[in-house]
Write a protein that holds these residues in place. Sequence first.
Motif, PDB file in Angstrom:
ATOM      1  N   ALA A  38       0.823  -1.207   0.000  1.00 49.36           N
ATOM      2  CA  ALA A  38       0.000   0.000   0.000  1.00 49.36           C
ATOM      3  C   ALA A  38       0.859   1.259   0.000  1.00 49.36           C
ATOM      4  N   ARG A  39       2.068   1.129   0.520  1.00 45.44           N
ATOM      5  CA  ARG A  39       3.008   2.256   0.544  1.00 45.44           C
ATOM      6  C   ARG A  39       3.950   2.237  -0.662  1.00 45.44           C
ATOM      7  N   GLY A  40       3.673   1.335  -1.588  1.00 41.27           N
ATOM      8  CA  GLY A  40       4.510   1.249  -2.780  1.00 41.27           C
ATOM      9  C   GLY A  40       5.856   0.617  -2.537  1.00 41.27           C
ATOM     10  N   GLN A  41       5.963  -0.223  -1.490  1.00 42.86           N
ATOM     11  CA  GLN A  41       7.232  -0.841  -1.131  1.00 42.86           C
ATOM     12  C   GLN A  41       7.096  -2.353  -1.061  1.00 42.86           C
ATOM     13  N   SER A  42       8.192  -3.042  -1.337  1.00 38.05           N
ATOM     14  CA  SER A  42       8.251  -4.486  -1.145  1.00 38.05           C
ATOM     15  C   SER A  42       9.068  -4.768   0.106  1.00 38.05           C
ATOM     16  N   TRP A  43       8.356  -5.004   1.212  1.00 36.91           N
ATOM     17  CA  TRP A  43       9.070  -5.323   2.448  1.00 36.91           C
ATOM     18  C   TRP A  43       9.693  -6.700   2.364  1.00 36.91           C
ATOM     19  N   LEU A  44       9.209  -7.530   1.448  1.00 38.89           N
ATOM     20  CA  LEU A  44       9.827  -8.835   1.237  1.00 38.89           C
ATOM     21  C   LEU A  44      11.249  -8.665   0.735  1.00 38.89           C
ATOM     22  N   GLN A  45      11.476  -7.657  -0.079  1.00 42.79           N
ATOM     23  CA  GLN A  45      12.815  -7.387  -0.595  1.00 42.79           C
ATOM     24  C   GLN A  45      13.780  -7.033   0.525  1.00 42.79           C
ATOM     25  N   LEU A  46      13.285  -6.349   1.545  1.00 41.76           N
ATOM     26  CA  LEU A  46      14.137  -5.992   2.673  1.00 41.76           C
ATOM     27  C   LEU A  46      14.622  -7.228   3.415  1.00 41.76           C
ATOM     28  N   VAL A  47      13.799  -8.284   3.385  1.00 40.37           N
ATOM     29  CA  VAL A  47      14.133  -9.515   4.108  1.00 40.37           C
ATOM     30  C   VAL A  47      14.980 -10.453   3.263  1.00 40.37           C
ATOM     31  N   MET A  48      14.658 -10.548   1.956  1.00 36.81           N
ATOM     32  CA  MET A  48      15.281 -11.561   1.108  1.00 36.81           C
ATOM     33  C   MET A  48      16.149 -10.984   0.003  1.00 36.81           C
ATOM     34  N   GLY A  49      16.265  -9.663  -0.051  1.00 34.49           N
ATOM     35  CA  GLY A  49      16.957  -9.020  -1.159  1.00 34.49           C
ATOM     36  C   GLY A  49      18.377  -9.479  -1.374  1.00 34.49           C
ATOM     37  N   GLU A  50      19.136  -9.689  -0.291  1.00 35.39           N
ATOM     38  CA  GLU A  50      20.535 -10.088  -0.427  1.00 35.39           C
ATOM     39  C   GLU A  50      20.673 -11.505  -0.964  1.00 35.39           C
ATOM     40  N   ALA A  51      19.718 -12.367  -0.600  1.00 37.44           N
ATOM     41  CA  ALA A  51      19.803 -13.763  -1.023  1.00 37.44           C
ATOM     42  C   ALA A  51      19.228 -13.984  -2.416  1.00 37.44           C
ATOM     43  N   LEU A  52      18.371 -13.069  -2.863  1.00 40.69           N
ATOM     44  CA  LEU A  52      17.676 -13.257  -4.132  1.00 40.69           C
ATOM     45  C   LEU A  52      17.691 -11.957  -4.934  1.00 40.69           C
ATOM     46  N   PRO A  53      18.762 -11.698  -5.693  1.00 41.70           N
ATOM     47  CA  PRO A  53      18.827 -10.468  -6.488  1.00 41.70           C
ATOM     48  C   PRO A  53      17.718 -10.438  -7.543  1.00 41.70           C
ATOM     49  N   MET A  54      16.914  -9.373  -7.512  1.00 35.88           N
ATOM     50  CA  MET A  54      15.822  -9.258  -8.461  1.00 35.88           C
ATOM     51  C   MET A  54      15.457  -7.789  -8.633  1.00 35.88           C
ATOM     52  N   LYS A  55      14.968  -7.444  -9.801  1.00 37.31           N
ATOM     53  CA  LYS A  55      14.598  -6.070 -10.081  1.00 37.31           C
ATOM     54  C   LYS A  55      13.385  -5.660  -9.253  1.00 37.31           C
ATOM     55  N   PRO A  56      13.236  -4.351  -8.981  1.00 34.04           N
ATOM     56  CA  PRO A  56      12.117  -3.867  -8.150  1.00 34.04           C
ATOM     57  C   PRO A  56      10.748  -4.331  -8.635  1.00 34.04           C
ATOM     58  N   ALA A  57      10.527  -4.329  -9.950  1.00 37.34           N
ATOM     59  CA  ALA A  57       9.225  -4.761 -10.471  1.00 37.34           C
ATOM     60  C   ALA A  57       8.955  -6.222 -10.119  1.00 37.34           C
ATOM     61  N   GLY A  58       9.994  -7.038 -10.185  1.00 36.84           N
ATOM     62  CA  GLY A  58       9.846  -8.442  -9.814  1.00 36.84           C
ATOM     63  C   GLY A  58       9.509  -8.613  -8.347  1.00 36.84           C
ATOM     64  N   TRP A  59      10.160  -7.816  -7.503  1.00 42.00           N
ATOM     65  CA  TRP A  59       9.879  -7.892  -6.074  1.00 42.00           C
ATOM     66  C   TRP A  59       8.440  -7.501  -5.772  1.00 42.00           C
ATOM     67  N   MET A  60       7.907  -6.512  -6.447  1.00 38.50           N
ATOM     68  CA  MET A  60       6.525  -6.097  -6.218  1.00 38.50           C
ATOM     69  C   MET A  60       5.549  -7.205  -6.596  1.00 38.50           C
ATOM     70  N   ILE A  61       5.810  -7.855  -7.734  1.00 39.15           N
ATOM     71  CA  ILE A  61       4.937  -8.947  -8.154  1.00 39.15           C
ATOM     72  C   ILE A  61       5.009 -10.112  -7.168  1.00 39.15           C
ATOM     73  N   LEU A  62       6.232 -10.491  -6.784  1.00 36.86           N
ATOM     74  CA  LEU A  62       6.404 -11.605  -5.849  1.00 36.86           C
ATOM     75  C   LEU A  62       5.763 -11.286  -4.505  1.00 36.86           C
ATOM     76  N   THR A  63       5.884 -10.050  -4.059  1.00 41.56           N
ATOM     77  CA  THR A  63       5.304  -9.660  -2.778  1.00 41.56           C
ATOM     78  C   THR A  63       3.785  -9.751  -2.817  1.00 41.56           C
ATOM     79  N   LYS A  64       3.175  -9.305  -3.903  1.00 46.47           N
ATOM     80  CA  LYS A  64       1.712  -9.406  -4.040  1.00 46.47           C
ATOM     81  C   LYS A  64       1.263 -10.860  -4.007  1.00 46.47           C
ATOM     82  N   ARG A  65       1.976 -11.688  -4.751  1.00 44.97           N
ATOM     83  CA  ARG A  65       1.618 -13.111  -4.787  1.00 44.97           C
ATOM     84  C   ARG A  65       1.767 -13.756  -3.417  1.00 44.97           C
TER      85      ARG A  65
END
Length: 210
Positions: free
Chosen positions: A116-143
């Motif tokens: 809702a704030r336009g952020q992927s908090w999942l990326q904050l947790v898994m970003g270092e282990a799973l390099p992915m573009k911001p758009a990908g993180w948003m889709i994965l977070t929604k799913r």
Amino acid sequence: MAEQKIGTGLKLALEMGPIAAFFIGYVMLKDRVFSIGGTNYDGFIIVTAAFIPLMILTTAILWKLTGKLSRMQIATVILVVVFGGLSVWLNDERFFKMKPTMIYALFAVALGIGLARGQSWLQLVMGEALPMKPAGWMILTKRLALFFAFLAIANEVVWRSFSTEIWVNFKTFGLTAALFVFFMAQGRLMAEHGDAPHDEDEPGQNGTGV
């Protein structure tokens, strides 16, 4: 404390060991009743009472070895202590059965707030282990937010509609398998939005164009 790396096998043992121990303990004690202080406790409650300190211990060891814990790990331990403790204290297995519901609902809501704030908090947790573009993180977070909401509902349906034995099998194998299948199914998304690090020695990357 600085973050440290540990072996995948050890990390998996610390994370999944308590769940495996709970299942084995339940299978061994499910038909037994223990009288403690004049109160009768069935095997499920006894195993739950043992699971709480084991979960705390393995999480503490994981923190000691790695120097960090994710917010999800901290939230999980807190909910195990709260709902497991209520089940033991009130001698009522329903509270512990609600724990997965609360965990998955909490994760779904947390991820939803970030979205809702336009952020992927999942990326904050898994970003270092799973390099992915911001758009990908948003889709994965929604799913994943929707999937966590589904798991919360599924847990409620199972524990309210079926026997304790069926719920224990669902919790031990069903939920674990569901998460594994979910992330395996995201392979295409991760491939399409993968953000591989650039090699500093590639032409044009070192400022010389050589």
